[in-house]
Structure formats: C-alpha cells, structure tokens
Design a protein around this motif. Structure first.
Motif, short mmCIF file in Angstrom:
data_model
loop_
_atom_site.label_atom_id
_atom_site.label_comp_id
_atom_site.label_asym_id
_atom_site.label_seq_id
_atom_site.Cartn_x
_atom_site.Cartn_y
_atom_site.Cartn_z
N PRO A 193 0.79 -1.20 -0.23
CA PRO A 193 0.03 -0.03 -0.15
C PRO A 193 0.70 1.32 0.02
O PRO A 193 0.44 2.52 -0.48
N ASN A 194 2.11 1.20 0.52
CA ASN A 194 2.98 2.37 0.50
C ASN A 194 3.84 2.44 -0.73
O ASN A 194 3.96 3.53 -1.11
N ALA A 195 4.22 1.17 -1.20
CA ALA A 195 5.14 1.34 -2.08
C ALA A 195 4.94 1.60 -3.44
O ALA A 195 5.63 1.98 -4.29
N LEU A 196 3.82 0.80 -3.84
CA LEU A 196 3.54 0.80 -5.23
C LEU A 196 2.64 1.75 -5.66
O LEU A 196 2.79 2.29 -6.87
N PRO A 197 1.50 2.48 -4.95
CA PRO A 197 0.72 3.47 -5.40
C PRO A 197 1.35 4.79 -5.96
O PRO A 197 1.16 5.30 -7.00
N PRO A 198 2.58 5.02 -5.42
CA PRO A 198 3.31 6.36 -5.82
C PRO A 198 3.83 6.02 -7.15
O PRO A 198 4.30 6.98 -8.00
N LEU A 199 3.96 4.95 -7.66
CA LEU A 199 4.63 4.45 -8.82
C LEU A 199 3.86 4.68 -10.33
O LEU A 199 4.37 5.12 -11.24
N ILE A 200 2.40 4.56 -9.77
CA ILE A 200 1.43 4.86 -10.86
C ILE A 200 1.73 6.49 -11.70
O ILE A 200 1.79 6.46 -12.75
N PRO A 201 1.57 7.50 -10.71
CA PRO A 201 1.95 8.92 -11.14
C PRO A 201 3.04 9.00 -12.19
O PRO A 201 3.23 9.60 -12.97
N GLU A 202 4.21 8.42 -11.27
CA GLU A 202 5.57 8.40 -12.11
C GLU A 202 5.66 7.65 -13.59
O GLU A 202 6.00 8.27 -14.41
N VAL A 203 4.75 6.69 -13.68
CA VAL A 203 4.72 5.98 -15.18
C VAL A 203 3.84 6.88 -16.07
O VAL A 203 4.25 7.23 -16.92
N LYS A 204 2.87 7.40 -15.37
CA LYS A 204 1.92 8.37 -16.01
C LYS A 204 2.54 9.61 -16.57
O LYS A 204 2.71 10.10 -17.71
N GLN A 205 3.44 10.15 -15.74
CA GLN A 205 4.44 11.29 -16.16
C GLN A 205 5.50 11.09 -17.45
O GLN A 205 5.73 11.67 -18.32
N TRP A 206 6.08 9.89 -17.28
CA TRP A 206 6.81 9.46 -17.96
C TRP A 206 6.22 9.48 -19.40
O TRP A 206 6.90 9.70 -20.24
N MET A 207 5.01 8.62 -19.25
CA MET A 207 4.18 8.22 -20.78
C MET A 207 3.89 9.88 -21.29
O MET A 207 4.05 10.04 -22.35
N ASP A 208 3.37 10.76 -20.45
CA ASP A 208 2.85 12.17 -20.84
C ASP A 208 3.96 12.73 -21.57
O ASP A 208 3.99 13.58 -22.55
N GLN A 209 5.10 12.65 -20.81
CA GLN A 209 6.33 13.33 -21.48
C GLN A 209 6.91 13.03 -22.84
O GLN A 209 7.31 13.53 -23.63
N ARG A 210 6.48 11.68 -23.09
CA ARG A 210 6.75 10.97 -24.40
C ARG A 210 5.52 10.98 -25.47
O ARG A 210 5.52 10.41 -26.46
N LYS A 211 4.23 11.47 -24.90
CA LYS A 211 3.20 11.50 -25.52
C LYS A 211 2.48 10.20 -25.84
O LYS A 211 2.06 9.97 -26.93
N ILE A 212 2.71 9.28 -24.92
CA ILE A 212 1.87 8.00 -25.01
C ILE A 212 0.73 8.05 -24.08
O ILE A 212 0.92 8.17 -22.77
N GLU A 213 -0.08 7.61 -24.86
CA GLU A 213 -1.53 7.60 -23.94
C GLU A 213 -1.68 6.14 -23.19
O GLU A 213 -1.51 4.99 -23.87
N PRO A 214 -2.35 6.04 -22.22
CA PRO A 214 -2.67 4.52 -21.52
C PRO A 214 -4.05 4.05 -22.45
O PRO A 214 -4.67 4.73 -22.90
N ALA A 215 -4.01 2.90 -22.64
CA ALA A 215 -5.09 2.34 -23.37
C ALA A 215 -5.95 1.33 -22.27
O ALA A 215 -6.21 0.15 -22.57
N GLY A 216 -6.03 1.67 -21.14
CA GLY A 216 -6.75 1.28 -20.03
C GLY A 216 -6.51 1.71 -18.66
O GLY A 216 -5.62 2.60 -18.85
N TYR A 217 -6.80 1.15 -17.82
CA TYR A 217 -6.80 1.41 -16.21
C TYR A 217 -5.46 1.01 -15.79
O TYR A 217 -4.85 -0.17 -16.23
N ASP A 218 -5.00 1.60 -14.89
CA ASP A 218 -3.62 1.39 -14.11
C ASP A 218 -3.82 0.08 -13.48
O ASP A 218 -4.76 -0.31 -13.04
N PHE A 219 -2.68 -0.67 -13.06
CA PHE A 219 -2.48 -2.02 -12.63
C PHE A 219 -1.38 -1.86 -11.81
O PHE A 219 -0.40 -1.36 -11.81
#
Length: 165
Positions: free
Chosen positions: A28-54
């Motif tokens: 609960p403490n270690a994994l949720p903060p990784l989601i916005p990091e992945v999203k920011q990385w994707m946004d910087q490269r203009k890559i859209e998610p094709a579904g929900y985070d996991f």
C-alpha cells in the motif's frame, strides 16, 4: 463485494511499468506512488494509456517479498528505458472477478478467485523455483481511481489470474 468470477481468452496486451521488489505488507505504501511516475513518463513521450492502471504480481518468495510492476496498458508496444520498462500481458486464458470495496480487504478477493479456479478444475499458470512462486500473470486492475472517488465502498478492482492452457 465480489462479482461472479468468469474465464475468457485475452489477446496479448503491451504495457509500460516500473518494476519493484516489495514486502507484501509494504504494497500500500510502495506501489501506488509508482503510478503517477509512469503516467508522467508516458505524458512526456506523448504515450496514451490504453486502459486502467494496474499492479502486476510476478512472484513471491518465502519471505513474502514480491516482484511487482505498476503501470498502464498501451495500444501498441513501445520502448521503455532503465526505469519504465516495456512488457506485455501474454495471450491466453484468464480467470477474473471484480472486487468492490476498500483495498485493505482485497486479499480476500484473491483468495476467493483462487478457490473458484480450483473448484472449476482449472489451474492458475504458475511454477515454483527454489521456493519462490512465479505467476504467469496475476494482476489488479484499478477500475475506480481512489483519488477521484473518496468513498472506499465504491472502489472497484478487477482481479485477473492467467490460467494454464
């Protein structure tokens, strides 16, 4: 609350994720903060998610340390880097159910799906290597974002286990 479990064939699905080894109780403490990091990385490269985070659980060792990935599916395979890695959920048969409720009770949903799979005479794709259980694909897909829905009674998570072919 649990939905009725089901099985279905799913095609291969590429994703981008950050890999991390965590103790079961630290999820609960270690994994949720990784989601916005992945999203920011994707946004910087203009890559859209094709579904929900996991969260994808790859293995668990005898000390309850899990190899995990936190990320998003993408429409097509793209290259990652040393931090955000590219991967793919393999094509195959899967069992799933939807759990509605607070994340702190989600282990019960995992156990319910395990029991249902066994009762159906099916087998989860897994192997044990030197005491470590390695899963084919054991995933929690977050259908309701808790940052947008503050009521945990409305949170929905799809629990998905890959089955043996």
């Amino acid at each position: 609350m649990l939905s009725e479990p089901k099985t279905e064939f799913r095609p291969e699905r590429p994703y981008l994720a950050i890999r991390k080894k965590v103790h079961m109780f630290d999820i609960p403490n270690a994994l949720p903060p990784l989601i916005p990091e992945v999203k920011q990385w994707m946004d910087q490269r203009k890559i859209e998610p094709a579904g929900y985070d996991f969260f994808l659980y790859k293995s668990i060792d005898p000390q309850n340390e899990l190899e995990c990935e936190a990320g998003f599916p993408v429409a097509r395979a793209v290259e990652g880097d040393e931090y955000v890695q590219a991967g793919a959920f393999p094509a195959g048969n899967y069992a799933s159910l939807v759990y509605t409720g607070d994340f702190k009770y989600m282990m019960e949903a995992h156990k319910a799906l395990e029991s249902w799979i066994e009762a159906q005479g099916l087998k989860e794709k897994r192997e044990t290597i030197e005491g470590t259980a390695c899963w084919g694909s054991r995933t929690e897909v977050y259908l309701v974002d808790p940052t947008l829905e503050p009521n945990p009674e409305k949170w929905q998570t799809e629990i998905v286990f890959q089955l043996e072919d």
